[in-house]
Scaffold this active site. Structure first.
Site, mmCIF file in Angstrom:
data_model
loop_
_atom_site.group_PDB
_atom_site.id
_atom_site.type_symbol
_atom_site.label_atom_id
_atom_site.label_comp_id
_atom_site.label_asym_id
_atom_site.label_seq_id
_atom_site.Cartn_x
_atom_site.Cartn_y
_atom_site.Cartn_z
ATOM 1 N N HIS A 18 0.742 -1.179 -0.141
ATOM 2 C CA HIS A 18 0.030 0.088 0.339
ATOM 3 C C HIS A 18 0.909 1.226 -0.232
ATOM 4 O O HIS A 18 0.379 2.120 -0.451
ATOM 5 C CB HIS A 18 -0.687 -0.050 0.651
ATOM 6 C CG HIS A 18 -1.509 -0.750 0.879
ATOM 7 N ND1 HIS A 18 -1.976 -1.775 2.575
ATOM 8 C CD2 HIS A 18 -2.600 -1.079 0.453
ATOM 9 C CE1 HIS A 18 -2.885 -3.131 2.529
ATOM 10 N NE2 HIS A 18 -3.177 -2.560 1.073
ATOM 11 N N LYS A 42 -15.906 -6.470 6.770
ATOM 12 C CA LYS A 42 -15.250 -7.173 6.438
ATOM 13 C C LYS A 42 -14.340 -7.822 8.098
ATOM 14 O O LYS A 42 -13.141 -8.845 8.127
ATOM 15 C CB LYS A 42 -14.116 -6.898 5.777
ATOM 16 C CG LYS A 42 -14.535 -6.596 4.559
ATOM 17 C CD LYS A 42 -12.932 -5.493 4.091
ATOM 18 C CE LYS A 42 -13.657 -5.792 2.194
ATOM 19 N NZ LYS A 42 -12.226 -5.313 2.053
ATOM 20 N N ARG A 91 -2.981 -5.872 -8.656
ATOM 21 C CA ARG A 91 -1.941 -7.204 -7.835
ATOM 22 C C ARG A 91 -1.659 -7.924 -9.202
ATOM 23 O O ARG A 91 -1.002 -8.756 -9.285
ATOM 24 C CB ARG A 91 -2.020 -7.723 -6.112
ATOM 25 C CG ARG A 91 -1.529 -6.901 -5.380
ATOM 26 C CD ARG A 91 -1.926 -7.991 -4.153
ATOM 27 N NE ARG A 91 -3.321 -8.796 -4.121
ATOM 28 C CZ ARG A 91 -4.598 -8.204 -3.023
ATOM 29 N NH1 ARG A 91 -4.242 -7.451 -2.376
ATOM 30 N NH2 ARG A 91 -5.697 -8.628 -3.269
ATOM 31 N N SER A 129 -3.285 -7.328 3.221
ATOM 32 C CA SER A 129 -3.067 -7.736 4.355
ATOM 33 C C SER A 129 -3.856 -8.536 4.873
ATOM 34 O O SER A 129 -3.270 -9.373 6.077
ATOM 35 C CB SER A 129 -4.394 -6.754 4.688
ATOM 36 O OG SER A 129 -3.864 -4.794 4.285
#
Length: 159
Positions: A18, A42, A91, A129
């Protein structure tokens, strides 16, 4: 007029991937808002306040970055922040389809909102993450993937 961009995400926690994206974004835009989504669905490990504080510390060296927590619809948040660009990290090819759907919806809701996709540097292209947290839960060494302050906070959470 300043070009304002938003880099949104849950950032639970913020990783060096990030930081790589936001650092490169600061070279393209006058002002970058690192927008940290509340994302209660989440079930984040860190509270919104903790994620904001960690990101502020991790980006303190970047003079044109502002870290803000939000829980609004992205298009509404962008409008309120007078931002016309959304920065999204990609990604892998698998990320693209979902990101394209988001970009089209955001443009429908706010026609002047452009989505700009940045690939992380090769070194960070495989981390997330979630992956970092999973490795850390199993006592794997994740120091390379996190800013120092974030690594310390993650280890404290898992202790």
């Amino acid at each position: 007029m300043q070009k304002r961009a938003i880099y949104p995400g849950t950032f639970d926690p913020i990783t060096n991937g990030h930081i790589d994206i936001v650092t490169r974004a600061t070279q393209m835009f006058d002002h970058v808002i690192l927008a940290i989504a509340a994302s209660p669905s989440k079930k984040p490990m860190f509270t919104l306040e903790e994620r904001v504080a960690l990101a502020q510390q991790a980006t303190a060296h970047l003079g044109n970055v502002e870290v803000v927590g939000f829980s609004d619809l992205m298009a509404n948040f962008a409008r309120n922040q007078h931002a016309t660009v959304l920065i999204r990290g990609l990604r892998a090819v698998a990320d693209f389809e979902y990101e394209m759907q988001l970009a089209h919806m955001n443009r429908h809701l706010m026609p002047e909102l452009e989505s700009v996709f940045l690939m992380p540097s090769k070194e960070w292209s495989f981390i997330s993450s979630s992956l970092v947290k999973e490795v850390a839960r199993h006592q794997g060494d994740v120091t390379h993937f996190l800013p120092e302050n974030v690594h310390q906070a993650l280890m404290a959470k898992l202790a």
